[in-house]
Write a protein that holds these residues in place. Sequence first.
Motif, PDB file in Angstrom:
ATOM      1  N   CYS A  41      46.629  -1.917  44.136  1.00 36.92           N
ATOM      2  CA  CYS A  41      45.948  -2.930  44.948  1.00 36.92           C
ATOM      3  C   CYS A  41      45.030  -2.249  45.959  1.00 36.92           C
ATOM      4  N   PRO A  42      43.820  -1.898  45.526  1.00 40.11           N
ATOM      5  CA  PRO A  42      42.870  -1.249  46.428  1.00 40.11           C
ATOM      6  C   PRO A  42      42.159  -2.283  47.295  1.00 40.11           C
ATOM      7  N   PRO A  43      41.413  -1.828  48.302  1.00 39.95           N
ATOM      8  CA  PRO A  43      40.559  -2.760  49.053  1.00 39.95           C
ATOM      9  C   PRO A  43      39.496  -3.356  48.115  1.00 39.95           C
ATOM     10  N   PHE A  44      38.955  -4.501  48.495  1.00 39.39           N
ATOM     11  CA  PHE A  44      38.016  -5.215  47.619  1.00 39.39           C
ATOM     12  C   PHE A  44      36.848  -4.338  47.153  1.00 39.39           C
ATOM     13  N   THR A  45      36.346  -3.505  48.067  1.00 35.20           N
ATOM     14  CA  THR A  45      35.157  -2.715  47.714  1.00 35.20           C
ATOM     15  C   THR A  45      35.451  -1.686  46.625  1.00 35.20           C
ATOM     16  N   ASP A  46      36.731  -1.379  46.404  1.00 32.30           N
ATOM     17  CA  ASP A  46      37.097  -0.377  45.393  1.00 32.30           C
ATOM     18  C   ASP A  46      37.550  -0.998  44.072  1.00 32.30           C
ATOM     19  N   VAL A  47      37.725  -2.305  44.050  1.00 31.60           N
ATOM     20  CA  VAL A  47      38.372  -2.929  42.888  1.00 31.60           C
ATOM     21  C   VAL A  47      37.612  -2.637  41.588  1.00 31.60           C
ATOM     22  N   THR A  48      36.301  -2.814  41.623  1.00 32.30           N
ATOM     23  CA  THR A  48      35.527  -2.642  40.393  1.00 32.30           C
ATOM     24  C   THR A  48      35.575  -1.194  39.902  1.00 32.30           C
ATOM     25  N   ALA A  49      35.479  -0.254  40.832  1.00 32.85           N
ATOM     26  CA  ALA A  49      35.528   1.159  40.446  1.00 32.85           C
ATOM     27  C   ALA A  49      36.887   1.502  39.842  1.00 32.85           C
TER      28      ALA A  49
END
Length: 249
Positions: A41-49
Amino acid sequence: MRKRIIAGNWKMNKTVDEALELAAAIKEGIKTGDKIDVVLCPPFTDVTAVALVIQNTRIGLGGQNLHWEEKGAFTGEISAAMLRSAGCEYVIIGHSERRQYFHETDETVNRKIKTALSAGLRPIVCVGETLKEREDNLTERVLETQVEGCLAGLTAGQAAEIILAYEPVWAIGTGVVATVEQAQAAHQYIRDLLFKLYDRTVADRVRIQYGGSMKPDNSGQLLAQPDIDGGLVGGASLDAQSFLDIIHS
Ligand code: PGA
């Protein structure tokens, strides 16, 4: 037998580059096949990566929060559909830090759970007492209020889809872990509540994770308890080796 589930809650940590590195190291090091569910569960800005790194693996992806509305004028918020389209299958809801700093209540948690479920996301719903509440012998009452409030209006079928995380607030990020007995007792109490609110099938099916300073040196013992079905790991999930050691324990 409930399948164990270990989720890493990265909280507000890791830039995109750091997230890529951590997710790649976890992917390389994982040796559990499909025996347990592992979720990042990463922060939103990392989700796609992170989604790109773990595609075609058994590692799942989750958000750390969502809004209860489907879309609209809610500056700074993220919707269930956005999480789904970015590759998430899970979403953490009602973490104690969100309750404490962002005024989330059982009622907003309940709305978020319903929104998540209707979008096909699997909620990881956090409950847990503060130190003061434990000292005042209010743990069971607090858990009862939270579980009832969070699950209000959910059918048995919906409730069975949820993952609960018992996270004593005093153990989160403090290095103070609940004793195995304290944790098992709270988990058993929550499972009994599910039986009271629903039925044996729901109580037997819902996975209850422990969260609060879970580390490689205490995870094995905690996870050996009959009602502890996994972990929601904060600090120790930010380092690939310690997260892998917890998974493999
Ligand atoms: P911690 O956090 O493992 O750093 O205590 C757990 C959580 O907040 O989910």
